[in-house]
Design an enzyme around this catalytic site. Structure first.
Site, short mmCIF file in Angstrom:
data_model
loop_
_atom_site.label_atom_id
_atom_site.label_comp_id
_atom_site.label_asym_id
_atom_site.label_seq_id
_atom_site.Cartn_x
_atom_site.Cartn_y
_atom_site.Cartn_z
CB SER A 136 19.72 28.80 61.90
OG SER A 136 19.24 29.94 61.23
CE1 TYR A 149 15.06 25.91 60.11
CE2 TYR A 149 15.74 28.15 60.64
CZ TYR A 149 16.02 26.92 60.09
OH TYR A 149 17.26 26.68 59.52
CE LYS A 153 18.05 24.68 62.24
NZ LYS A 153 18.84 23.46 61.96
P1 NAP Z 1 18.23 21.54 52.33
O1 NAP Z 1 18.87 22.02 51.08
O2 NAP Z 1 16.74 21.57 52.45
O3 NAP Z 1 18.77 20.05 52.63
C1 NAP Z 1 18.33 19.38 53.75
C2 NAP Z 1 18.62 17.90 53.58
O4 NAP Z 1 18.18 17.21 54.77
C3 NAP Z 1 17.86 17.28 52.40
O5 NAP Z 1 18.70 16.35 51.75
C4 NAP Z 1 16.71 16.57 53.10
O6 NAP Z 1 16.18 15.48 52.38
C5 NAP Z 1 17.40 16.10 54.38
N1 NAP Z 1 16.42 15.74 55.41
C6 NAP Z 1 15.41 16.52 55.87
N2 NAP Z 1 14.66 15.84 56.75
C7 NAP Z 1 15.23 14.61 56.86
C8 NAP Z 1 14.89 13.46 57.60
N3 NAP Z 1 13.82 13.42 58.42
N4 NAP Z 1 15.68 12.36 57.49
C9 NAP Z 1 16.75 12.38 56.66
N5 NAP Z 1 17.11 13.44 55.92
C10 NAP Z 1 16.34 14.54 56.00
O7 NAP Z 1 18.75 22.37 53.59
P2 NAP Z 1 20.12 23.20 53.77
O8 NAP Z 1 19.86 24.60 53.39
O9 NAP Z 1 21.26 22.45 53.20
O10 NAP Z 1 20.21 23.18 55.37
C11 NAP Z 1 21.14 22.35 56.05
C12 NAP Z 1 21.16 22.77 57.52
O11 NAP Z 1 21.54 24.16 57.62
C13 NAP Z 1 19.80 22.67 58.20
O12 NAP Z 1 19.98 22.22 59.53
C14 NAP Z 1 19.28 24.09 58.19
O13 NAP Z 1 18.35 24.33 59.21
C15 NAP Z 1 20.58 24.87 58.38
N6 NAP Z 1 20.52 26.24 57.90
C16 NAP Z 1 20.15 26.52 56.61
C17 NAP Z 1 20.10 27.84 56.19
C18 NAP Z 1 19.68 28.22 54.80
O14 NAP Z 1 19.37 29.43 54.58
N7 NAP Z 1 19.69 27.32 53.84
C19 NAP Z 1 20.45 28.88 57.09
C20 NAP Z 1 20.82 28.55 58.38
C21 NAP Z 1 20.86 27.23 58.78
P3 NAP Z 1 14.83 15.67 51.48
O15 NAP Z 1 15.12 16.79 50.51
O16 NAP Z 1 14.70 14.36 50.81
O17 NAP Z 1 13.72 16.01 52.41
#
Ligand code: NAP
Length: 244
Positions: A136, A149, A153
């Site tokens: 991130s 967080y 990261k």
């Molecule tokens: P998201 O929409 O919350 O999706 C995360 C997924 O990971 C969900 O399907 C969740 O399942 C699954 N997950 C979480 N904990 C888990 C575990 N212990 N075992 C198995 N699966 C698990 O998040 P996203 O926005 O797509 O983020 C994806 C990545 O990008 C992450 O690493 C995040 O830190 C990074 N990121 C996101 C953003 C942002 O603004 N969205 C920005 C920078 C970086 P459940 O829903 O069932 O818990």
């Protein structure tokens, strides 16, 4: 993007929602065989309904023993995307040990464990591989209420570099993508408030948040041979946020 991944097998964690889900779908479109992993079965059911060829694994990757069992028989993997993560926002002075442990258990320790399992197999097969970790912009820039967080990261960035160093001789490339805000379920936790969102948007030279597709395209590039000489990079997908 013209990135053929035919004959490749990919594992995507966090594939139930958001970036992981769309990455799994994009990999299928590029011709790969894809195993989507998450911890909520209903998300996998709806994914298979959308994409009948999708293979699935349901496991909470913070449980090491369950993860080892779940990944035991998935067969060879060429491409790994570590997208699963959680976000818990608290002011620094109020950070609880429970939140600290949960964030590091999923965002760092489980990412390391899944990568160990898959990279050992890649090494044994001798055909190399490509791993992309979801980091991130928060790894490199302080964000209010994001202490743990951000720290998790930062750890992902350094893990990515050491993995690249140690796995490079086995032709396994390891890179990270560092997105700005993306309005997924996770993005909405931090940035739904219009005032907060406006403050962040004003610091992004391109003037918008990232779309899921912006991040997915970068992941596919890093997985593919189009990035054959890239390893150990932490690549911002941030509209210039980290440059300013
Ligand atoms: P998201 O929409 O919350 O999706 C995360 C997924 O990971 C969900 O399907 C969740 O399942 C699954 N997950 C979480 N904990 C888990 C575990 N212990 N075992 C198995 N699966 C698990 O998040 P996203 O926005 O797509 O983020 C994806 C990545 O990008 C992450 O690493 C995040 O830190 C990074 N990121 C996101 C953003 C942002 O603004 N969205 C920005 C920078 C970086 P459940 O829903 O069932 O818990």
């Amino acid at each position: 993007m013209e990135a053929s991944l035919a004959c490749k097998r990919a594992l995507v964690t966090g594939a139930g929602k958001g970036i992981g889900r769309d990455t799994a779908k994009a990999l299928l479109e590029c011709g790969a065989e894809v195993i989507a992993l998450t911890r909520t079965q209903s998300d996998l059911d709806s994914l298979v309904q959308e994409c009948p060829k999708m293979l699935t694994v349901c496991v909470d990757i913070s449980n090491w023993e369950a993860t080892e069992n779940a990944l035991k028989d998935i067969g060879p993997i060429d491409l790994l995307v570590n997208s699963a993560a959680v976000a818990i926002l608290e002011p620094f002075l109020d950070v609880t040990p429970e939140a600290f442990d949960k964030l590091f258990d999923v965002n760092v320790k489980a990412l390391l464990h899944v990568s160990q399992i898959i990279a050992k197999r890649m090494k044994c097969r001798g055909k190399g591989g490509s791993i992309v970790n979801l980091s991130s912009q928060a790894s490199r820039c302080a964000l209010k209420d994001h202490a743990v967080y951000c720290a998790s990261k930062g750890a992902v960035d350094m893990l990515t570099k050491v993995m690249a160093l140690e796995l490079g001789p086995h032709k396994i490339r390891v890179n990270a993508v560092n997105p700005t805000v993306v309005m997924t379920a996770m993005g909405r936790i931090g940035w739904s408030d219009p005032g907060k969102a406006a403050g962040m948007l004003s610091r992004i030279p391109l003037g918008r948040f990232a779309e899921v597709e912006d991040v997915v395209n970068t992941i596919i590039f890093l997985l593919s041979d189009k990035s054959a000489m890239l390893t150990g990079v932490t690549l911002p997908v941030d509209g210039g946020f980290l440059a300013s």
